[in-house]
Design a protein around this motif. Structure first.
Motif, PDB file in Angstrom:
ATOM      1  N   ALA A   1       0.768  -1.094   0.037  1.00  0.00           N
ATOM      2  CA  ALA A   1       0.081   0.025  -0.111  1.00  0.00           C
ATOM      3  C   ALA A   1       0.894   1.282   0.052  1.00  0.00           C
ATOM      4  O   ALA A   1       0.604   2.059  -0.798  1.00  0.00           O
ATOM      5  CB  ALA A   1      -0.972  -0.005   1.101  1.00  0.00           C
ATOM      6  N   ARG A   2       2.196   1.098   0.712  1.00  0.00           N
ATOM      7  CA  ARG A   2       2.850   2.297   0.899  1.00  0.00           C
ATOM      8  C   ARG A   2       3.535   2.715  -0.695  1.00  0.00           C
ATOM      9  O   ARG A   2       3.738   3.738  -0.819  1.00  0.00           O
ATOM     10  CB  ARG A   2       3.884   2.124   1.872  1.00  0.00           C
ATOM     11  CG  ARG A   2       3.341   2.429   3.329  1.00  0.00           C
ATOM     12  CD  ARG A   2       4.202   1.902   4.590  1.00  0.00           C
ATOM     13  NE  ARG A   2       5.530   2.576   4.618  1.00  0.00           N
ATOM     14  CZ  ARG A   2       5.557   3.882   5.218  1.00  0.00           C
ATOM     15  NH1 ARG A   2       4.210   4.180   5.794  1.00  0.00           N
ATOM     16  NH2 ARG A   2       6.635   4.641   5.405  1.00  0.00           N
ATOM     17  N   ALA A   3       3.796   1.486  -1.073  1.00  0.00           N
ATOM     18  CA  ALA A   3       4.926   1.469  -2.635  1.00  0.00           C
ATOM     19  C   ALA A   3       3.720   2.245  -3.355  1.00  0.00           C
ATOM     20  O   ALA A   3       4.218   2.966  -4.413  1.00  0.00           O
ATOM     21  CB  ALA A   3       5.062   0.201  -2.897  1.00  0.00           C
ATOM     22  N   ASN A   4       2.277   1.906  -3.148  1.00  0.00           N
ATOM     23  CA  ASN A   4       1.182   2.542  -4.084  1.00  0.00           C
ATOM     24  C   ASN A   4       0.921   3.550  -3.771  1.00  0.00           C
ATOM     25  O   ASN A   4       0.081   4.511  -4.315  1.00  0.00           O
ATOM     26  CB  ASN A   4       0.118   1.543  -4.318  1.00  0.00           C
ATOM     27  CG  ASN A   4       0.579   0.206  -5.071  1.00  0.00           C
ATOM     28  OD1 ASN A   4       1.443   0.276  -5.876  1.00  0.00           O
ATOM     29  ND2 ASN A   4      -0.271  -1.000  -4.679  1.00  0.00           N
ATOM     30  N   LYS A   5       1.440   4.326  -2.532  1.00  0.00           N
ATOM     31  CA  LYS A   5       1.179   5.441  -2.128  1.00  0.00           C
ATOM     32  C   LYS A   5      -0.669   5.583  -1.707  1.00  0.00           C
ATOM     33  O   LYS A   5      -1.128   6.609  -1.640  1.00  0.00           O
ATOM     34  CB  LYS A   5       1.179   6.750  -3.030  1.00  0.00           C
ATOM     35  CG  LYS A   5       3.058   6.993  -3.460  1.00  0.00           C
ATOM     36  CD  LYS A   5       3.148   8.359  -4.336  1.00  0.00           C
ATOM     37  CE  LYS A   5       4.737   8.313  -4.355  1.00  0.00           C
ATOM     38  NZ  LYS A   5       4.904   9.591  -5.264  1.00  0.00           N
ATOM     39  N   ASP A   6      -0.823   4.430  -1.217  1.00  0.00           N
ATOM     40  CA  ASP A   6      -2.222   4.260  -0.733  1.00  0.00           C
ATOM     41  C   ASP A   6      -2.201   4.665   0.854  1.00  0.00           C
ATOM     42  O   ASP A   6      -2.152   3.510   1.725  1.00  0.00           O
ATOM     43  CB  ASP A   6      -2.835   2.978  -1.138  1.00  0.00           C
ATOM     44  CG  ASP A   6      -4.338   3.075  -0.629  1.00  0.00           C
ATOM     45  OD1 ASP A   6      -4.894   3.870   0.118  1.00  0.00           O
ATOM     46  OD2 ASP A   6      -5.010   1.877  -1.181  1.00  0.00           O
ATOM     47  N   TRP A   7      -2.068   5.825   1.119  1.00  0.00           N
ATOM     48  CA  TRP A   7      -1.561   6.030   2.621  1.00  0.00           C
ATOM     49  C   TRP A   7      -2.797   5.648   3.323  1.00  0.00           C
ATOM     50  O   TRP A   7      -2.599   5.087   4.675  1.00  0.00           O
ATOM     51  CB  TRP A   7      -1.450   7.576   2.718  1.00  0.00           C
ATOM     52  CG  TRP A   7      -0.305   7.817   1.898  1.00  0.00           C
ATOM     53  CD1 TRP A   7      -0.223   8.846   0.855  1.00  0.00           C
ATOM     54  CD2 TRP A   7       1.142   7.334   1.768  1.00  0.00           C
ATOM     55  NE1 TRP A   7       0.851   8.978   0.210  1.00  0.00           N
ATOM     56  CE2 TRP A   7       1.687   8.279   0.922  1.00  0.00           C
ATOM     57  CE3 TRP A   7       1.705   6.406   2.526  1.00  0.00           C
ATOM     58  CZ2 TRP A   7       3.013   7.777   0.367  1.00  0.00           C
ATOM     59  CZ3 TRP A   7       3.018   5.985   2.181  1.00  0.00           C
ATOM     60  CH2 TRP A   7       3.770   6.806   1.239  1.00  0.00           C
ATOM     61  N   ALA A   8      -4.152   5.732   3.130  1.00  0.00           N
ATOM     62  CA  ALA A   8      -5.124   5.431   3.849  1.00  0.00           C
ATOM     63  C   ALA A   8      -5.201   3.856   4.364  1.00  0.00           C
ATOM     64  O   ALA A   8      -5.480   3.336   5.304  1.00  0.00           O
ATOM     65  CB  ALA A   8      -6.578   5.794   3.018  1.00  0.00           C
ATOM     66  N   ALA A   9      -4.803   3.131   3.035  1.00  0.00           N
ATOM     67  CA  ALA A   9      -4.838   1.607   3.479  1.00  0.00           C
ATOM     68  C   ALA A   9      -3.731   1.299   4.462  1.00  0.00           C
ATOM     69  O   ALA A   9      -3.889   0.464   5.358  1.00  0.00           O
ATOM     70  CB  ALA A   9      -4.690   0.906   2.135  1.00  0.00           C
ATOM     71  N   SER A  10      -2.589   2.106   4.240  1.00  0.00           N
ATOM     72  CA  SER A  10      -1.394   1.894   5.283  1.00  0.00           C
ATOM     73  C   SER A  10      -1.660   2.176   6.396  1.00  0.00           C
ATOM     74  O   SER A  10      -1.356   1.211   7.199  1.00  0.00           O
ATOM     75  CB  SER A  10      -0.353   2.670   4.457  1.00  0.00           C
ATOM     76  OG  SER A  10       0.943   2.454   5.345  1.00  0.00           O
ATOM     77  N   ASP A  11      -2.326   3.222   6.612  1.00  0.00           N
ATOM     78  CA  ASP A  11      -2.768   3.759   7.910  1.00  0.00           C
ATOM     79  C   ASP A  11      -3.635   2.667   8.475  1.00  0.00           C
ATOM     80  O   ASP A  11      -3.631   2.428   9.782  1.00  0.00           O
ATOM     81  CB  ASP A  11      -3.345   5.122   7.945  1.00  0.00           C
ATOM     82  CG  ASP A  11      -1.885   5.913   7.791  1.00  0.00           C
ATOM     83  OD1 ASP A  11      -1.029   5.616   7.855  1.00  0.00           O
ATOM     84  OD2 ASP A  11      -2.454   7.130   7.331  1.00  0.00           O
ATOM     85  N   ALA A  12      -4.665   2.166   7.921  1.00  0.00           N
ATOM     86  CA  ALA A  12      -5.547   1.447   8.386  1.00  0.00           C
ATOM     87  C   ALA A  12      -5.095   0.124   8.968  1.00  0.00           C
ATOM     88  O   ALA A  12      -5.572  -0.529   9.974  1.00  0.00           O
ATOM     89  CB  ALA A  12      -6.805   1.098   7.220  1.00  0.00           C
ATOM     90  N   ILE A  13      -4.128  -0.467   8.236  1.00  0.00           N
ATOM     91  CA  ILE A  13      -3.438  -1.536   8.625  1.00  0.00           C
ATOM     92  C   ILE A  13      -2.655  -1.254   9.945  1.00  0.00           C
ATOM     93  O   ILE A  13      -2.924  -2.363  10.946  1.00  0.00           O
ATOM     94  CB  ILE A  13      -2.602  -2.338   7.496  1.00  0.00           C
ATOM     95  CG1 ILE A  13      -3.441  -2.707   6.486  1.00  0.00           C
ATOM     96  CG2 ILE A  13      -1.716  -3.516   8.069  1.00  0.00           C
ATOM     97  CD1 ILE A  13      -2.318  -3.010   5.125  1.00  0.00           C
ATOM     98  N   ARG A  14      -2.046  -0.345   9.888  1.00  0.00           N
ATOM     99  CA  ARG A  14      -1.500  -0.118  11.182  1.00  0.00           C
ATOM    100  C   ARG A  14      -2.086  -0.093  12.499  1.00  0.00           C
ATOM    101  O   ARG A  14      -1.815  -0.605  13.318  1.00  0.00           O
ATOM    102  CB  ARG A  14      -0.410   1.007  10.943  1.00  0.00           C
ATOM    103  CG  ARG A  14       0.376   1.475  12.206  1.00  0.00           C
ATOM    104  CD  ARG A  14       1.279   2.801  11.981  1.00  0.00           C
ATOM    105  NE  ARG A  14       2.268   2.898  13.036  1.00  0.00           N
ATOM    106  CZ  ARG A  14       3.617   3.156  12.775  1.00  0.00           C
ATOM    107  NH1 ARG A  14       4.100   3.391  11.421  1.00  0.00           N
ATOM    108  NH2 ARG A  14       4.283   3.342  13.823  1.00  0.00           N
ATOM    109  N   ASP A  15      -3.345   0.822  12.181  1.00  0.00           N
ATOM    110  CA  ASP A  15      -4.363   0.929  13.277  1.00  0.00           C
ATOM    111  C   ASP A  15      -5.140  -0.346  13.628  1.00  0.00           C
ATOM    112  O   ASP A  15      -5.041  -0.674  14.847  1.00  0.00           O
ATOM    113  CB  ASP A  15      -5.507   2.014  12.843  1.00  0.00           C
ATOM    114  CG  ASP A  15      -4.946   3.359  12.453  1.00  0.00           C
ATOM    115  OD1 ASP A  15      -3.853   3.665  13.024  1.00  0.00           O
ATOM    116  OD2 ASP A  15      -5.690   4.019  11.844  1.00  0.00           O
TER     117      ASP A  15
END
Length: 487
Positions: A450-464
């Protein structure tokens, strides 16, 4: 550096030289099983567990004896309540519970508390009721030497004659004439004792007591005195002279004073060192049920993990007071997180089960010097945290050799302190941990994509999502790493 311990009897720090080369013998007072374990019991057990582990680290083969006092006035009184109208006032009491059943039930509570907090099982854990013949033999030796006598009436009691032993009071450096007699306010003892300070070696049967709590003796049916029990059990398993006798500071008088007097009067050398651990207070005040400022091990374990509780109860120098405050466990949790956060990151990087073979690693010199110096655990913890800091710095800079060396040293130190042996912590080599590893790594891989694709929302959702599950994620030069959030 030479091992040195503070000896209560001599009131000085002395070099520790075992009576037998390559071995060490330790006796410390265990539980009187008339109620639930309190925090003082557990602190004492952890202190002497640290002592044992350090003696073993220094290459000694250690024999440890921790007794169970399973016959006592308080045990009989608590059992008697269970047969009367007031038995329900004790929350853990059971209706019509025999004294021996009550004692065994509480003994199991102590064992569970010790096990959860990583206190090693002793070599021997004798019960007082299993050593009546040895107690009879010790009483007879004292009578033969002129240091004990049957009661002056027909009660069946036998007393130690404190004035017959010129060294009585030497452990606590008291003059016998300044001591208050235990029976000063009990007129019924006036026709039994030569001196009100004389203490019971054998207690004759009294009307109303359960017959199952009495044994036949040459002086009449009865049961042993508390002080006698420890002397008989210590010498049974460790011999007439042994290296260390330990216990809480509150046991110095009269319990340990009487133990030492009767044992030496009988001709035994008894303990070469006397070690006493300090008390636990609550915001500077003595803990008291009547005041309502007590906290039990069970309550602590509801607030924090076993490792955090062990760290807190074992962090002070054993002779000092340990003061509990509402923030104490939070502070201990932060310290534990720093240690095991590094362990988790380093273990993941280097692989292998470092906890399984800590004996292959050496503790740092500063840690060893602190522990040799009368078990100075605060200074030893300073060395531990310094090593953790150095290890984290090495990981961040890519110095793998130093980071791996730090990991090995940390595992050696935490093993000596007993932090790796608590129950209820996730073990790195367990099936549960392996399954967790697979699941979390899959989530981290998805997050990386997700981070590689700059999908920051998905990245943050996984972290949360991981954070909500108690998993901390840390981004670094080598990618993301994770660890369990610890209480």
């Amino acid at each position: 550096m030479t091992l040195r311990f503070y000896d209560t009897a001599s009131a000085e720090v002395r070099d520790f030289v075992p009576l037998e080369a390559g071995k060490a013998s330790v006796y410390y007072c265990g539980a009187t099983v008339q109620g639930m374990p309190h925090v003082g019991h557990v602190r004492s057990a952890i202190a002497f567990d640290q002592l044992t582990r350090w003696l073993e680290y220094r290459g000694l083969r250690v024999t440890v004896v921790r007794n169970v006092t399973d016959i006592d006035d308080k045990i009989l009184a608590k059992s008697a309540q269970s047969f009367g109208p007031d038995w329900a006032e004790e929350p853990t009491a059971k209706a019509e519970e025999e004294w021996w059943a009550l004692a065994y039930r509480y003994e199991q509570e102590f064992e569970q508390a010790y096990d959860v907090l990583g206190v090693s099982r002793p070599t021997y854990e004798p019960r007082a009721t299993g050593h009546i013949p040895e107690m009879h033999a010790l009483i007879q030796r004292l009578i033969d030497r002129g240091h004990a006598y049957p009661a002056l009436d027909d009660s069946g009691d036998v007393y130690f004659d404190v004035r017959s032993w010129s060294k009585y009071g030497s452990l606590t450096r008291q003059n016998i004439d300044d001591m208050q007699g235990a029976a000063d306010v009990e007129p019924q003892f006036s026709n039994r004792k030569r001196d009100p300070r004389d203490f019971a070696l054998w207690k004759g049967y009294k009307d109303g007591e359960p017959t199952t709590a009495s044994w036949v003796s040459p002086w009449g049916t009865g049961r042993p005195g508390w002080h006698l029990e420890c002397s008989a059990m210590a010498t049974k398993y460790l011999g007439q002279q042994f290296d260390i006798h330990g216990g809480g500071l509150d046991l110095r008088f009269p319990h340990h004073e009487n133990e030492m007097a009767q044992s030496q009067a009988a001709g035994d050398g008894f303990a070469n060192f006397w070690l006493h651990n300090g008390m636990v207070t609550y915001e500077g005040e003595k803990m008291s049920k009547s005041v309502g400022n007590t906290v039990s091990p069970e309550e602590m374990l509801e607030l924090a993990s076993p490792r955090v509780v062990r760290y807190y109860l074992g962090q002070a120098q054993y002779r000092s007071i340990l003061d509990y405050r509402p923030t104490s466990l939070q502070e201990a949790a932060a310290a534990v997180e720093r240690i095991y956060g590094f362990v988790a990151k380093a273990s993941k990087k280097f692989g292998g089960d470092f906890a399984a073979h800590p004996e292959s690693s050496l503790v740092p010199d500063a840690f060893a010097a602190a522990m040799d110096d009368d078990l100075n655990v605060p200074q030893a913890l300073g060395a531990l945290h310094e090593t953790v800091r150095a290890g984290n710095t090495a990981l961040a800079s890519g110095d793998d050799a130093r980071a791996e060396q730090a990991l090995q040293a940390v595992m050696a130190m935490t093993t000596v302190l007993g932090l790796n042996d608590v129950r209820g912590e996730v073990q790195e080599n367990s099936e549960t941990a392996q399954a967790l590893e697979v699941l979390v790594e899959a989530q981290l891989q998805a997050r990386a994509e997700a981070r590689a694709n700059k999908d920051w929302a998905a990245s943050d959702a996984i972290r949360d999502t991981l954070a909500a599950a108690g998993i901390a994620v840390e981004d670094g030069a080598d990618g993301a790493s994770w660890s369990l959030k610890r209480d």
